[in-house]
Design a protein around this motif. Structure first.
Motif, short mmCIF file in Angstrom:
data_model
loop_
_atom_site.label_atom_id
_atom_site.label_comp_id
_atom_site.label_asym_id
_atom_site.label_seq_id
_atom_site.Cartn_x
_atom_site.Cartn_y
_atom_site.Cartn_z
N MET B 83 0.46 -1.13 0.14
CA MET B 83 0.07 -0.32 0.14
C MET B 83 1.01 1.23 0.44
SD MET B 83 -2.96 -1.48 2.48
CE MET B 83 -3.86 0.66 2.39
N VAL B 84 2.12 0.66 0.46
CA VAL B 84 2.66 2.67 0.61
C VAL B 84 4.09 2.29 -0.21
CG1 VAL B 84 4.64 3.78 2.25
CG2 VAL B 84 2.72 2.51 3.03
N VAL B 85 3.82 3.09 -1.53
CA VAL B 85 4.58 2.86 -3.11
C VAL B 85 6.26 3.45 -2.26
CG1 VAL B 85 4.49 3.88 -5.12
CG2 VAL B 85 2.72 3.62 -3.94
N TRP B 86 6.85 4.35 -2.16
CA TRP B 86 7.83 4.74 -1.53
C TRP B 86 8.22 3.46 -0.69
CZ3 TRP B 86 9.84 5.32 3.85
CH2 TRP B 86 8.86 5.51 4.16
N LEU B 87 7.46 2.76 0.21
CA LEU B 87 8.45 1.70 1.66
C LEU B 87 9.04 0.99 0.35
CD1 LEU B 87 6.36 1.31 4.69
CD2 LEU B 87 8.93 1.20 3.96
N HIS B 88 8.00 0.57 -0.72
CA HIS B 88 7.42 -0.64 -2.04
C HIS B 88 8.55 -0.54 -2.36
CE1 HIS B 88 7.22 -2.93 -5.57
NE2 HIS B 88 7.08 -3.56 -4.40
N ASP B 89 9.28 0.79 -3.29
CA ASP B 89 10.68 1.03 -3.87
C ASP B 89 11.36 1.54 -3.04
OD1 ASP B 89 8.22 1.70 -5.73
OD2 ASP B 89 8.03 3.69 -5.74
N LEU B 90 11.81 1.21 -2.04
CA LEU B 90 12.46 1.54 -1.05
C LEU B 90 13.25 0.39 -0.10
CD1 LEU B 90 14.69 3.13 1.15
CD2 LEU B 90 12.91 2.04 2.96
N LEU B 91 12.43 -1.16 -0.50
CA LEU B 91 12.44 -1.93 -0.03
C LEU B 91 12.60 -3.85 -1.33
CD1 LEU B 91 10.67 -2.02 3.15
CD2 LEU B 91 13.22 -2.00 2.83
N ALA B 92 11.91 -3.15 -2.66
CA ALA B 92 11.45 -4.16 -3.31
C ALA B 92 12.60 -4.72 -4.03
CB ALA B 92 10.83 -3.25 -4.33
N PRO B 93 13.89 -3.86 -4.38
CA PRO B 93 14.86 -4.77 -4.99
C PRO B 93 15.71 -5.26 -3.36
CG PRO B 93 15.10 -2.68 -4.99
CD PRO B 93 13.98 -2.38 -4.46
N LEU B 94 16.08 -4.92 -1.82
CA LEU B 94 16.21 -5.84 -1.19
C LEU B 94 15.60 -6.78 -1.53
CD1 LEU B 94 18.22 -4.78 0.59
CD2 LEU B 94 16.46 -3.86 2.48
N ILE B 95 14.16 -7.17 -1.52
CA ILE B 95 13.31 -8.23 -1.44
C ILE B 95 13.51 -9.05 -2.72
CG2 ILE B 95 11.27 -9.57 -1.83
CD1 ILE B 95 10.23 -6.84 0.21
N ASP B 96 14.21 -8.59 -3.93
CA ASP B 96 14.09 -9.56 -5.67
C ASP B 96 15.12 -10.34 -4.62
OD1 ASP B 96 11.92 -8.49 -6.57
OD2 ASP B 96 12.42 -7.37 -7.81
N PHE B 97 16.34 -9.53 -4.07
CA PHE B 97 18.16 -10.57 -4.25
C PHE B 97 17.56 -11.36 -2.64
CE2 PHE B 97 21.24 -10.92 -1.75
CZ PHE B 97 22.55 -10.91 -2.25
N ALA B 98 16.75 -10.58 -2.04
CA ALA B 98 16.94 -11.92 -0.62
C ALA B 98 16.35 -13.79 -1.79
CB ALA B 98 16.02 -11.50 0.33
N ARG B 99 14.73 -13.24 -1.92
CA ARG B 99 13.78 -14.04 -2.84
C ARG B 99 14.70 -14.80 -3.26
NH1 ARG B 99 9.59 -11.18 -6.81
NH2 ARG B 99 8.73 -13.68 -6.65
N SER B 100 15.47 -14.96 -4.21
CA SER B 100 16.93 -15.92 -5.13
C SER B 100 17.75 -16.24 -3.78
CB SER B 100 17.24 -14.73 -5.78
OG SER B 100 16.71 -13.35 -6.05
#
Lengths: 274, 257
Positions: B83-100
């Motif tokens: 729901m919070v776009v800036w939080l998503h944009d802040l953490l998305a690269p990290l999550i993408d890395f961690a999920r792999s």
């Protein structure tokens, strides 16, 4: 006659411009519009005229770029409790995880309405749209026309003074459409509410309305407002055969053709292409 | 085909495989492939129910705790990021890395830091199960139909009710997908962590049996774990079907049209 009409919702010089990164598009330009108490008002115009934008602004869902909207004497900045909206796509406006009764009751949640009277009001509006007995079904178990009736019931459950409808009958079959038109007119008369109907169907607008607003396009301005006194009671056959009905129909069709033609051939292009 | 017919047809291949195995190992002389009789007698010795209290129950408890932590953290955080776009944009690269990153690589460091007790296992399970839940929650929340949010605003639904009555139910089918994957990952990590560092548990017993060439115990463990995984999934489906029955029924209706 004008003295008897009470203004309920007024848009004063309403303009709306959408901005993207490197472009801006003016959709509404200086629209003055008054919705009277308990009148049926239709807004027609060529497709792409900004009818939906106008409805979103009028209902408080979207702020104007300039101008203002006054509801019962107060400036409107957000959706009001005395206004309801029926959206275009019934299939996307009902919650598939809720029963019909829960969908209809949803606007009453958080309004501190006692549980017993929620049930009574849901039953009452469902009956008035002809859907008694569907309380425990889910929307997707119903036909398209019935789903739109559920959406209308949900809009009525808060006993609105103004009801906005955005092309509400666009995706139902022809017979269902006539039934829903008559239902809407009957509800408007019974409840003495103001209805603002957005439609691209000129016959529908003239059949249902007390006044018809014709919008021009790009940007939308009020081209003409047509007084449409065809009597309080309308009938799908006899009303549509009235000379006044056919006259106004031709008049509005002519206006819309004019608007479309004027825009289809912009002045600077017409010389080179002809 | 009738329900019974489907069950019978679906059981055909497992039954044939079992019959072939029983036939091929009937002499009981092969040290790696023990006979059905010795596997089943070892199975009932160990798992009916002598070691259930010492080795099965604690493992299941760890799985349950870890899974609950994954849900309790993954869903609310996913909701927030959805729901919070800036939080998503802040953490998305990290999550993408961690999920792999396969969660199993965290077993050695976590055991190093927290020891071989229950805490490290619960954490590993929560971590592994939490990611699918987090990702599918973010995805489901971000795909909330804007038309429904318009309705919410038009009927002046509070933020809390909008989340509870519209955003979460709409995201539920997506979240259930992550919950199923999360349960499988959690179960896998439970056994893996017991194989790597533990002093009890089914995984631990199997590694010990393997080290001492005790193949009936090893096979009995495989049978037990397969059955447990199967039952866990059935339980999950029963719960899921209750939560998103509307989604499944709606799909069935639109599919038949």
């Amino acid at each position: 006659m004008n003295d008897l009409r009470q203004p309920r919702l007024v848009m004063e010089a309403g303009s709306k411009t959408y901005y993207s990164r490197n472009a801006s598009k003016e959709v509404l330009a200086g629209i003055d519009l008054t919705v009277h108490a308990s009148e049926f008002l239709s807004i027609v115009g060529p497709s792409g005229a900004g009818k939906t934008t106008l409805l979103r602004c009028l209902s408080g869902l979207m702020p104007l770029s300039s101008g203002r909207i006054i509801l019962d004497g107060e400036v409107l900045t957000e959706p009001s409790p005395v206004v309801s909206v029926v959206f275009q796509e019934y299939s996307r406006s009902l919650m598939p995880w809720m029963t019909v009764a829960d969908n209809v009751a949803l606007p009453l949640r958080g309004r501190k309405v006692p549980r017993a009277s929620v049930k009574a009001r849901v039953g009452e509006v469902l009956e008035s749209v002809g859907l008694s007995g569907t309380e425990r079904q889910h929307p997707w178990q119903l036909s398209g026309g019935m789903q739109q009736r559920v959406a209308i019931a949900r809009a009525l459950v808060t006993q609105p003074e103004v009801l906005f409808m955005d092309e509400p009958f666009a995706s139902v079959d022809a017979q269902t459409r006539l039934d829903l038109e008559d239902l809407t007119r009957r509800l408007q008369q019974e409840r003495q509410m103001s209805v603002v109907l957005i439609t691209h169907d000129i016959d529908e607008a003239i059949y249902l309305s007390d006044r018809v607003v014709v919008l021009s396009k790009e940007p939308a301005t009020v081209r003409e407002i047509i007084e449409n006194d065809l009597g309080a009671v309308r009938d799908q056959i006899s009303t549509r055969e009235l000379p006044a009905f056919m006259e106004r129909r031709s008049h509005v069709l002519g206006l819309i053709r004019e608007i479309q033609h004027a825009k289809a051939v912009p002045a600077e292009l017409s010389t080179s292409s002809s | 085909m009738s329900r019974l017919g489907r069950v019978l047809l679906g059981s055909l291949i497992p039954i044939v495989v079992l019959v072939i195995y029983a036939f091929a190992t009937r002499s009981g002389l092969d040290p790696y492939y023990p006979s059905m009789a010795s596997i089943s007698s070892r199975f009932s010795e160990l798992w009916l129910f002598e070691r259930v209290g010492s080795d099965v129950w604690p493992s299941m408890r760890n799985l349950a705790f870890g899974y609950l932590v994954a849900i309790a953290v993954g869903v609310p955080v996913g909701l927030l990021l959805g729901m919070v776009v800036w939080l998503h944009d802040l953490l998305a690269p990290l999550i993408d890395f961690a999920r792999s990153v396969p969660a199993i690589i965290f077993i050695p460091p976590l055991i190093l830091v927290l020891g071989i007790g229950d805490v490290s296992k619960v954490l590993i399970i929560a971590l592994g199960a939490g990611f699918p839940l987090l990702i599918t929650t973010i995805d489901g929340v971000r795909k909330t139909d804007r038309a429904l949010l318009d309705v919410a605003r038009a009927i002046r639904l509070s933020r809390r009710r909008t989340i509870w009555n519209i955003v979460l139910p709409g995201a539920a089918p997506s979240i259930m997908g992550g919950a199923q994957t999360g349960l499988q990952v959690g179960f896998f990590l439970l056994i893996a962590s017991e194989m790597v560092g533990a002093s009890s548990g089914i995984g631990y017993l199997m590694m010990r049996a393997q080290a001492s060439f005790d193949s009936p115990t090893l096979w009995a463990g495989i049978v037990l774990l397969s059955l447990m995984g199967f039952v866990l999934n059935l339980l999950f489906l029963a719960v899921r079907n209750r939560i998103i029955h509307w989604h499944l029924a709606m799909r069935a209706v639109s599919g038949s049209r």
